[in-house]
Design a protein around this motif. Structure first.
Motif, PDB file in Angstrom:
ATOM      1  N   SER A  14       0.842  -1.193   0.000  1.00 59.72           N
ATOM      2  CA  SER A  14       0.000   0.000   0.000  1.00 59.72           C
ATOM      3  C   SER A  14       0.879   1.246   0.000  1.00 59.72           C
ATOM      4  O   SER A  14       1.999   1.248   0.501  1.00 59.72           O
ATOM      5  CB  SER A  14      -0.997  -0.004   1.156  1.00 59.72           C
ATOM      6  N   VAL A  15       0.360   2.270  -0.629  1.00 62.55           N
ATOM      7  CA  VAL A  15       1.158   3.465  -0.875  1.00 62.55           C
ATOM      8  C   VAL A  15       1.057   4.413   0.311  1.00 62.55           C
ATOM      9  O   VAL A  15       0.023   5.014   0.548  1.00 62.55           O
ATOM     10  CB  VAL A  15       0.652   4.181  -2.141  1.00 62.55           C
ATOM     11  N   THR A  16       2.132   4.508   1.046  1.00 63.67           N
ATOM     12  CA  THR A  16       2.119   5.392   2.214  1.00 63.67           C
ATOM     13  C   THR A  16       3.231   6.415   2.088  1.00 63.67           C
ATOM     14  O   THR A  16       4.193   6.217   1.342  1.00 63.67           O
ATOM     15  CB  THR A  16       2.330   4.601   3.516  1.00 63.67           C
ATOM     16  N   GLU A  17       3.059   7.475   2.827  1.00 64.59           N
ATOM     17  CA  GLU A  17       4.050   8.544   2.864  1.00 64.59           C
ATOM     18  C   GLU A  17       5.470   7.995   3.065  1.00 64.59           C
ATOM     19  O   GLU A  17       6.377   8.286   2.303  1.00 64.59           O
ATOM     20  CB  GLU A  17       3.673   9.468   4.045  1.00 64.59           C
ATOM     21  N   ARG A  19       6.798   4.962   2.736  1.00 65.71           N
ATOM     22  CA  ARG A  19       7.325   4.126   1.664  1.00 65.71           C
ATOM     23  C   ARG A  19       7.683   4.950   0.451  1.00 65.71           C
ATOM     24  O   ARG A  19       8.703   4.703  -0.205  1.00 65.71           O
ATOM     25  CB  ARG A  19       6.290   3.064   1.287  1.00 65.71           C
ATOM     26  N   ARG A  20       6.863   5.953   0.142  1.00 55.55           N
ATOM     27  CA  ARG A  20       7.183   6.791  -1.010  1.00 55.55           C
ATOM     28  C   ARG A  20       8.483   7.541  -0.787  1.00 55.55           C
ATOM     29  O   ARG A  20       9.350   7.572  -1.655  1.00 55.55           O
ATOM     30  CB  ARG A  20       6.038   7.783  -1.281  1.00 55.55           C
ATOM     31  N   THR A  50       9.415   2.150  11.839  1.00 59.20           N
ATOM     32  CA  THR A  50       8.825   2.247  10.510  1.00 59.20           C
ATOM     33  C   THR A  50       9.887   2.059   9.435  1.00 59.20           C
ATOM     34  O   THR A  50       9.671   1.361   8.444  1.00 59.20           O
ATOM     35  CB  THR A  50       8.158   3.622  10.333  1.00 59.20           C
ATOM     36  N   THR A  54       9.887  -0.886   6.756  1.00 55.05           N
ATOM     37  CA  THR A  54       9.845  -0.562   5.332  1.00 55.05           C
ATOM     38  C   THR A  54      11.002  -1.229   4.596  1.00 55.05           C
ATOM     39  O   THR A  54      10.809  -1.837   3.540  1.00 55.05           O
ATOM     40  CB  THR A  54       9.915   0.966   5.150  1.00 55.05           C
TER      41      THR A  54
END
Lengths: 139, 139
Positions: A14-17, A19-20, A50, A54
């Motif tokens: 899922s695209v999270t702050e 990870r981006r 986190t 990640t």
DNA sequence: AAATATTTGCAACGATGTTTCTTTTTTTTA
DNA sequence: TAAAAAAAAGAAACATCGTTGCAAATATTT
């Protein structure tokens, strides 16, 4: 679509702050990154946990791979396209520059075959070269 | 004279209980040892700090060398005779057995030459092989 | 837009390694 | 061999690294 988002989606993440930002760091850096580099350079602050999680999920998905170093700290670098979930194919040599301290993947230098006495079985060969990197050598 | 005492004296190290025990462990073990192995197997109890300092001084003197492993833990193994204070010459391949987990020096397997593009300078090559060791392979 | 699934941050913990300082042991020397 | 000097050990405190469990926040699905 943003290539960062694309990579994440493609890997079922899922695209999270966080990870981006972390993926973006890898895409824009030419050397390998240690956990500490990442924690410092993501712009906004993310919890250590986190960052660990990640990195772990990126490794699991074959987005990045780990590089062992002799000073007992793990570095991470982007994989080439062939890697995927559960299978890595990063058979290249790694260089630790003794001048600037950075670690690089030498994607074009394939790990040499190592021949052991016949009583042994070789499963994987890891080569780390200590030396001077391109940019330090030209200064 | 006791060979353990001899080695210590030869390296200008004062002869203490801890150093004798730790060196003795290395001489009687065929694989590499991690800090934890040493702390557990010296018989009497030595402070963690003492073990760290002893290992460090042995490395400095060229009695043992470190082996980087991909799981981020340092292992130590005896050097051959050519090593001394300030200069190590352990150009052999290391094997981490994926069955028993032990790490071995393959003294007869010399690290292969690695050729990098001419913009780089090679100073030292470290090769760690993951595979199956002799004794595990014969079971 | 609501329900569900996933991720995050926090607190706590364990392992690893270092530093400082005092006490003990080893080595030197007289 | 006994006293003086040097070196090492032990203890306490601290920093870093990495993990786990849980509640709150954020993504994704419906």
């Amino acid at each position: 679509m943003d290539s960062i988002v694309h990579i994440l989606k493609q890997n079922n993440l899922s695209v999270t702050e966080g990870r981006r930002r972390i993926l973006s760091l890898f895409l824009s850096s030419n050397g390998a990154l240690a956990h500490a580099d990442i924690e410092k350079n993501t712009g906004s602050h993310f919890d250590r946990v986190t960052v660990y999680r990640t990195l772990q999920s990126f490794v699991d998905k074959g987005i990045i791979h780990t590089i062992p170093t002799s000073d007992n700290s793990i570095k991470y670098a982007l994989c080439k396209d062939e890697c995927g979930e559960g299978h890595h194919h990063d058979h290249h040599v790694h260089l630790v520059c003794s001048r600037c301290g950075n670690t690089f993947c030498l994607d074009d230098v394939v790990t040499p075959a190592v021949k052991l006495p016949h009583e042994y079985i070789v499963q994987q060969v890891e080569v780390v070269v200590k030396g001077i990197c391109r940019s330090c050598n030209h200064k």
